[in-house]
Scaffold this active site. Structure first.
Site, PDB file in Angstrom:
ATOM      1  N   ASP A   1      11.025   8.939   5.466  1.00 17.22           N
ATOM      2  CA  ASP A   1       9.843   8.542   4.689  1.00 17.22           C
ATOM      3  C   ASP A   1       9.914   9.029   3.248  1.00 17.22           C
ATOM      4  O   ASP A   1       8.902   9.355   2.623  1.00 17.22           O
ATOM      5  CB  ASP A   1       8.543   9.037   5.354  1.00 17.22           C
TER       6      ASP A   1
ATOM      7  N   GLY B   1      10.844   7.156   0.875  1.00 16.66           N
ATOM      8  CA  GLY B   1      10.626   6.003  -0.005  1.00 16.66           C
ATOM      9  C   GLY B   1      11.907   5.193  -0.169  1.00 16.66           C
ATOM     10  O   GLY B   1      12.145   4.580  -1.210  1.00 16.66           O
TER      11      GLY B   1
ATOM     12  N   GLY C   1       9.811   2.856   9.466  1.00 19.32           N
ATOM     13  CA  GLY C   1       8.707   2.174   8.800  1.00 19.32           C
ATOM     14  C   GLY C   1       8.916   2.293   7.312  1.00 19.32           C
ATOM     15  O   GLY C   1       8.873   3.378   6.768  1.00 19.32           O
ATOM     16  N   HIS C   2       9.226   1.167   6.678  1.00 19.98           N
ATOM     17  CA  HIS C   2       9.426   1.172   5.230  1.00 19.98           C
ATOM     18  C   HIS C   2       8.310   0.364   4.588  1.00 19.98           C
ATOM     19  O   HIS C   2       8.165  -0.820   4.875  1.00 19.98           O
ATOM     20  CB  HIS C   2      10.761   0.529   4.854  1.00 19.98           C
TER      21      HIS C   2
ATOM     22  N   LYS D   1       7.912   9.742  -5.553  1.00 17.64           N
ATOM     23  CA  LYS D   1       6.533  10.207  -5.388  1.00 17.64           C
ATOM     24  C   LYS D   1       6.183  11.400  -6.275  1.00 17.64           C
ATOM     25  O   LYS D   1       5.363  12.242  -5.888  1.00 17.64           O
ATOM     26  CB  LYS D   1       6.240  10.513  -3.903  1.00 17.64           C
TER      27      LYS D   1
ATOM     28  N   ASP E   1       4.408  11.378  -8.849  1.00 17.07           N
ATOM     29  CA  ASP E   1       3.003  11.262  -9.249  1.00 17.07           C
ATOM     30  C   ASP E   1       2.051  11.941  -8.263  1.00 17.07           C
ATOM     31  O   ASP E   1       0.926  12.301  -8.637  1.00 17.07           O
ATOM     32  CB  ASP E   1       2.614   9.778  -9.370  1.00 17.07           C
TER      33      ASP E   1
ATOM     34  N   SER F   1      10.491   8.038  -9.260  1.00 18.61           N
ATOM     35  CA  SER F   1       9.419   7.056  -9.055  1.00 18.61           C
ATOM     36  C   SER F   1       8.062   7.726  -9.212  1.00 18.61           C
ATOM     37  O   SER F   1       7.862   8.876  -8.828  1.00 18.61           O
ATOM     38  CB  SER F   1       9.563   6.336  -7.712  1.00 18.61           C
TER      39      SER F   1
ATOM     40  N   GLY G   1       4.978   5.848  -8.652  1.00 20.03           N
ATOM     41  CA  GLY G   1       3.971   4.971  -8.050  1.00 20.03           C
ATOM     42  C   GLY G   1       4.673   4.114  -7.014  1.00 20.03           C
ATOM     43  O   GLY G   1       5.898   3.989  -7.028  1.00 20.03           O
TER      44      GLY G   1
HETATM   45  P1  GDP Z   1      10.839   5.085   3.893  1.00 18.99           P
HETATM   46  O1  GDP Z   1      10.701   5.134   5.371  1.00 18.99           O
HETATM   47  O2  GDP Z   1      11.817   6.088   3.367  1.00 18.99           O
HETATM   48  O3  GDP Z   1      11.118   3.706   3.388  1.00 18.99           O
HETATM   49  O4  GDP Z   1       9.425   5.520   3.280  1.00 18.99           O
HETATM   50  P2  GDP Z   1       7.962   5.057   3.774  1.00 18.99           P
HETATM   51  O5  GDP Z   1       7.727   3.680   3.299  1.00 18.99           O
HETATM   52  O6  GDP Z   1       7.774   5.339   5.212  1.00 18.99           O
HETATM   53  O7  GDP Z   1       7.054   6.108   3.031  1.00 18.99           O
HETATM   54  C1  GDP Z   1       6.936   6.157   1.649  1.00 18.99           C
HETATM   55  C2  GDP Z   1       5.471   5.906   1.262  1.00 18.99           C
HETATM   56  O8  GDP Z   1       5.262   6.307  -0.081  1.00 18.99           O
HETATM   57  C3  GDP Z   1       5.078   4.436   1.303  1.00 18.99           C
HETATM   58  O9  GDP Z   1       3.731   4.340   1.669  1.00 18.99           O
HETATM   59  C4  GDP Z   1       5.274   3.962  -0.138  1.00 18.99           C
HETATM   60  O10 GDP Z   1       4.443   2.871  -0.497  1.00 18.99           O
HETATM   61  C5  GDP Z   1       4.889   5.202  -0.885  1.00 18.99           C
HETATM   62  N1  GDP Z   1       5.606   5.404  -2.152  1.00 18.99           N
HETATM   63  C6  GDP Z   1       6.920   5.165  -2.401  1.00 18.99           C
HETATM   64  N2  GDP Z   1       7.242   5.568  -3.648  1.00 18.99           N
HETATM   65  C7  GDP Z   1       6.105   6.103  -4.185  1.00 18.99           C
HETATM   66  C8  GDP Z   1       5.800   6.724  -5.440  1.00 18.99           C
HETATM   67  O11 GDP Z   1       6.628   6.877  -6.320  1.00 18.99           O
HETATM   68  N3  GDP Z   1       4.507   7.153  -5.604  1.00 18.99           N
HETATM   69  C9  GDP Z   1       3.546   7.010  -4.648  1.00 18.99           C
HETATM   70  N4  GDP Z   1       2.328   7.477  -4.923  1.00 18.99           N
HETATM   71  N5  GDP Z   1       3.801   6.435  -3.457  1.00 18.99           N
HETATM   72  C10 GDP Z   1       5.081   5.992  -3.228  1.00 18.99           C
HETATM   73 MG    MG Z   2       9.256   5.484   6.776  1.00 18.29          MG
END
Ligand code: GDP
Ligand code: MG
Length: 426
Positions: free
Chosen positions: A12, A14, A39-40, A333, A335, A414, A416
């Site tokens: 998770d 990102g 879950g992405h 993340k 921010d 990143s 946002g």
């Molecule tokens: P993955 O499993 O590695 O693809 O990551 P996930 O999608 O499970 O979790 C990442 C969460 O952080 C998701 O809800 C994204 O929309 C959110 N997200 C990703 N990059 C950023 C960021 O730079 N800032 C913020 N605030 N949220 C982010």
């Molecule tokens: Mg995930």
């Protein structure tokens, strides 16, 4: 170019959003391990999407998506995921989706086994593995027992149905031992008819496809699900996934063991999160945890479970970078830390009164305590920043400090969840 995008931490990080962004320079995106336990979340101009099985390149019209032999595929889940994307206006056809004939099929009884075992563990020990209950561990076990079905078998169901009765007999021995109702051959045939046959048109020899694409000079991206610390060999066993999440496995899991990676981009989070059970040394509790969880929106995309959170963990991240052979990092993340006047970093662990900075064996982690250091936060909104020069000096200091402590260049940051909310550092 053969690039792997992999997770440095507990998952998770990102990865999905970075694949969505960086795939603009790639022709093919290939998932090489895992199943629908991933879950992405991806947010772009087409909307918000949650991908479990499909590669995150599926949202780009000109990208071909491959599901490699290292994956385990829940047929019903994939049918539903494709249908949902279509409802959202995303085209999915054999032109842009190719599924390896060697990929493994997750069966409904694998899901049942996962649930039965997690419930047994909970009752017997009070310590379940924290599985997503989607059948992943049982189906990988079947693969190595050579009792699993493969996607290529959907191209000749007559043969598959001849193998079915004996495998069902064998599986029912286990199911009955747990005190559950056995499954029937008829039920399983119906499952293949309803959810398997519609997928047959996507099934092909993806290894040969990728090999040719590479020879034609196409750029290929390998997308990992979950992070280094969830790897079946190098992670916090048994609180891991059941597949290889590491970059070195990408060519094998993708179907092209003959090819070598050009580079590995590690996705690393500006703080820590961990879904499910297992040691998590840098963990925050109570109000500290609630604040960070809310700010980061840390609830599982696949399951909705609240994620455990903590500050950035140097010890675990340095280990993750080594496991992934990361050449460069995307720090995500950042921010989320906007509202902190001071930011904590877990720089070391303390074990029996001694300071350690090598990530230890899983059992030893239970005895490790985090050592936190504080740095000055930027305490302002950075979500609008798009260039390095836009970032406050404290944010730059934080990035450079992590770079130094982890020993790997941070190329992207990143700020946002949206596709373009990302800064290129060099
Ligand atoms: P993955 O499993 O590695 O693809 O990551 P996930 O999608 O499970 O979790 C990442 C969460 O952080 C998701 O809800 C994204 O929309 C959110 N997200 C990703 N990059 C950023 C960021 O730079 N800032 C913020 N605030 N949220 C982010
Ligand atoms: Mg995930």
């Amino acid at each position: 170019m053969l690039t792997s995008i992999c997770g440095i931490n507990w998952g998770d990080e990102g990865k999905g959003r970075m694949v969505d962004l960086l795939s603009r320079d790639f022709d093919v995106v290939c998932r090489y391990q895992g199943g629908n336990n991933a879950g992405h979340t991806v947010i772009n101009e087409k909307g918000k999407f949650i991908l479990n099985l499909l590669p995150s390149g599926i949202l780009r019209e000109d990208v071909v998506n491959v599901m490699g032999p290292g994956m385990v595929i829940d047929l019903k889940h994939l049918c539903n995921e494709i249908a949902k994307l279509r409802e959202g206006g995303i085209a999915v056809s054999p032109e842009n989706l190719k599924i390896s004939d060697k990929a493994i099929i997750t069966m409904p009884y694998n899901v049942l086994q996962d649930i039965m075992e997690e419930d047994r563990l909970t009752k017997a020990t009070g310590k379940p593995y924290g599985s997503t209950r989607r059948g992943i561990a049982p189906v990988y076990a079947d693969k190595y027992m050579k009792k699993a079905f493969r996607m290529g078998e959907l191209l000749n169901c007559e043969l598959l149905y001849r193998r079915l009765p004996d495998i069902i007999d064998w599986k029912n021995m286990t199911i009955k031992a747990y005190g559950f109702e056995p499954v029937s051959v008829e039920e399983m045939k119906e499952y293949f008819e309803t959810y398997g046959k519609p997928l047959a048109k996507y099934v092909t020899d993806t290894g040969s496809y990728l090999d040719k694409a590479h020879a034609e000079g196409k750029n290929i991206m390998f997308e990992a699900q979950l992070g280094a610390l969830r790897d079946i060999d190098y992670g916090i066993v048994p609180y891991t996934s059941s597949s290889s999440t590491i970059a070195a496995y990408a060519p094998i899991g993708a179907g092209v063991p003959n090819l070598k990676l050009t580079n590995s981009i590690g996705i690393m989070k500006a703080y820590s999160s961990c879904v499910g059970a297992g040691p998590f040394t840098c963990e925050y509790f109570d109000a500290d945890a609630e604040k960070l969880r809310e700010l980061g929106g840390e609830y599982g995309a696949a399951t909705g479970r609240p994620r455990r959170v903590g500050p950035f963990d140097v010890v675990a991240s340095r280990y993750g970078i080594r496991c992934q052979g990361a050449d460069e990092i995307a720090l995500t993340k950042l921010d989320v830390l906007d509202g902190y006047e001071t930011i904590e970093i877990c720089t070391h662990y303390e074990l029996n009164g001694k300071i350690i900075d090598e990530f230890p064996f899983t059992d030893v982690l239970d005895y490790c305590k985090p050592v936190f250091e504080k740095v000055k936060g930027w305490n302002c909104d950075i979500t609008g920043c798009r260039r390095k020069e836009d970032l406050p000096v404290e944010a730059l200091d934080y990035i450079y400090l992590l770079e130094k402590l982890c020993g790997c260049k941070i190329r992207y940051v990143s700020v946002g969840a949206e596709r373009e909310a990302c800064i290129k550092m060099y």
